[in-house]
Design an enzyme around this catalytic site. Structure first.
Site, PDB file in Angstrom:
ATOM      1  CE1 TYR A  66      81.101 -15.009  54.137  1.00  0.00           C
ATOM      2  CE2 TYR A  66      81.363 -17.342  54.582  1.00  0.00           C
ATOM      3  CZ  TYR A  66      81.916 -16.087  54.438  1.00  0.00           C
ATOM      4  OH  TYR A  66      83.267 -15.923  54.591  1.00  0.00           O
ATOM      5  CG  PHE A 217      89.456 -14.352  48.317  1.00  0.00           C
ATOM      6  CD1 PHE A 217      88.226 -14.959  48.435  1.00  0.00           C
ATOM      7  CD2 PHE A 217      89.509 -12.970  48.254  1.00  0.00           C
ATOM      8  CE1 PHE A 217      87.060 -14.215  48.487  1.00  0.00           C
ATOM      9  CE2 PHE A 217      88.347 -12.210  48.301  1.00  0.00           C
ATOM     10  CZ  PHE A 217      87.118 -12.834  48.422  1.00  0.00           C
ATOM     11  N   PRO A 218      92.041 -18.583  49.046  1.00  0.00           N
ATOM     12  CG  PRO A 218      91.632 -20.778  49.755  1.00  0.00           C
ATOM     13  CD  PRO A 218      91.081 -19.383  49.839  1.00  0.00           C
ATOM     14  CG  LEU A 219      91.662 -22.343  45.357  1.00  0.00           C
ATOM     15  CD1 LEU A 219      90.582 -23.311  44.904  1.00  0.00           C
ATOM     16  CD2 LEU A 219      93.040 -22.900  45.051  1.00  0.00           C
ATOM     17  N   GLY A 236      94.224  -5.101  39.209  1.00  0.00           N
ATOM     18  CA  GLY A 236      95.494  -5.571  39.754  1.00  0.00           C
ATOM     19  C   GLY A 236      95.461  -6.944  40.380  1.00  0.00           C
ATOM     20  N   PRO A 239      95.859 -12.661  37.693  1.00  0.00           N
ATOM     21  CG  PRO A 239      96.002 -14.812  38.552  1.00  0.00           C
ATOM     22  CD  PRO A 239      95.012 -13.757  38.191  1.00  0.00           C
TER      23      PRO A 239
END
Length: 308
Positions: A66, A217-219, A236, A239
């Site tokens: 990172y 990537f929980p959000l 894809g 949302p």
């Protein structure tokens, strides 16, 4: 009747005496754009890390790729000497190339170099949790080195005392089983969130084995934040309007944000799930941490379950 879901106070025990709060913090967004170079605001990045610990976060997820090096350097600058109980998880098996891309680098010798680099940058004699990032879930890239050879090299470093616990990132159930035949696996980190259940099979295997499952990537890679240009999302992955409408309906009932509802749902999806939402914003950090107090009704959980 409502059910409590998620809290930084909820503790999940890993291996070798490690325990983490289920709502942690991911450091991927601390470097500059594209996870490259220094942060736009150095002081703000340090403030976010310190505030996360003040909120009770005991699990920080990072990697030396990172930046590269930027996230680890910031963590050390902000938090060293580290408070008791803080678990820092890192990932190896990837380096950055000259075009700022992510390149597989999982040969044993290269893994040893990456472990040493993480130790130096973080200022630690032993790493708490090291994930082998292999890309098996299809998001980034396939690993180049033989999987068993790579994981075996990390197992040797664990035996030497440089690593407390081993994890896997981006793996299949087959790779998880193969790794467990070599050494204990404390955690798996795969893609899984409210709108993407592609990691469900691996999550089920982790739950059966009592292995922590960390969603990266929980959000939904930031797609739940207002104002984001969804046209830039991978094909894809964005949302739909209908999914957003259903999520907004649930959020409205609790006076919560989309992100808070998504985190609450994730932590309630299994007793072994961990969430590591990342941000470089103090306001977003506070929003994320407030998800620990959110309670969702069984009816709303069922509605959210159907959104994928």
């Amino acid at each position: 009747m409502t059910v409590p879901i998620g809290s930084t106070g909820d503790v999940l025990r890993l291996a070798d005496g490690l325990a983490v709060g289920r709502l942690g913090y991911g450091a991927m967004q601390l470097p500059g754009p594209g996870v490259w170079g220094p942060p736009r605001d150095h002081a703000a990045a340090l403030a976010v890390l310190r505030r996360a610990v003040e909120f009770g976060v005991t699990h920080i997820d990072t990697s030396d790729f990172y930046g590269p090096h930027v996230a680890n350097d910031l963590i050390k600058e902000a938090l060293h000497p580290y408070p008791d109980g803080l678990v820092i998880a890192t990932k190896v098996g990837v380096v950055r190339d000259e075009w700022h891309g992510f390149e597989a680098a999982a040969e044993p010798e290269r893994l040893r170099e990456q472990v040493e680099e993480n130790l130096t940058r973080l200022g630690r004699a032993r790493l708490d949790l090291v994930y082998l990032r292999v890309g098996g879930d299809g998001l980034l890239f396939p690993g180049e080195a033989p999987f068993a050879e790579s994981f075996g090299a990390l197992a040797e470093l664990r035996e030497r005392g440089l690593i407390r616990a081993l994890g896997l990132s981006g793996v299949t159930t087959g790779q998880l089983a193969e790794a467990r035949a070599i050494a204990p696996v404390a955690a798996v980190q795969n893609r899984f969130h409210l709108f993407d259940r592609s990691g469900a099979e691996v999550l089920a295997a982790c739950e059966e084995a009592g292995i922590a499952f960390t969603s990266y990537f929980p959000l939904a890679a930031g797609m739940l934040r207002p104002g984001l240009d969804l046209s830039q999302a991978p094909p894809g992955m964005a949302p739909s309007a209908g999914q957003f409408a259903a999520l907004d309906e649930v959020a409205g009932r609790y006076g919560a944000t989309r992100a808070q509802v998504a985190l609450a749902w994730l932590l309630g999806s299994s007793p072994v799930t961990l969430a590591i939402p990342g941000t470089s914003s103090l306001a977003h950090l506070e929003e994320n941490m407030a998800a620990a107090r959110l309670r969702l009704s069984p009816e709303d959980i069922a509605l959210l379950d159907g959104l994928a």
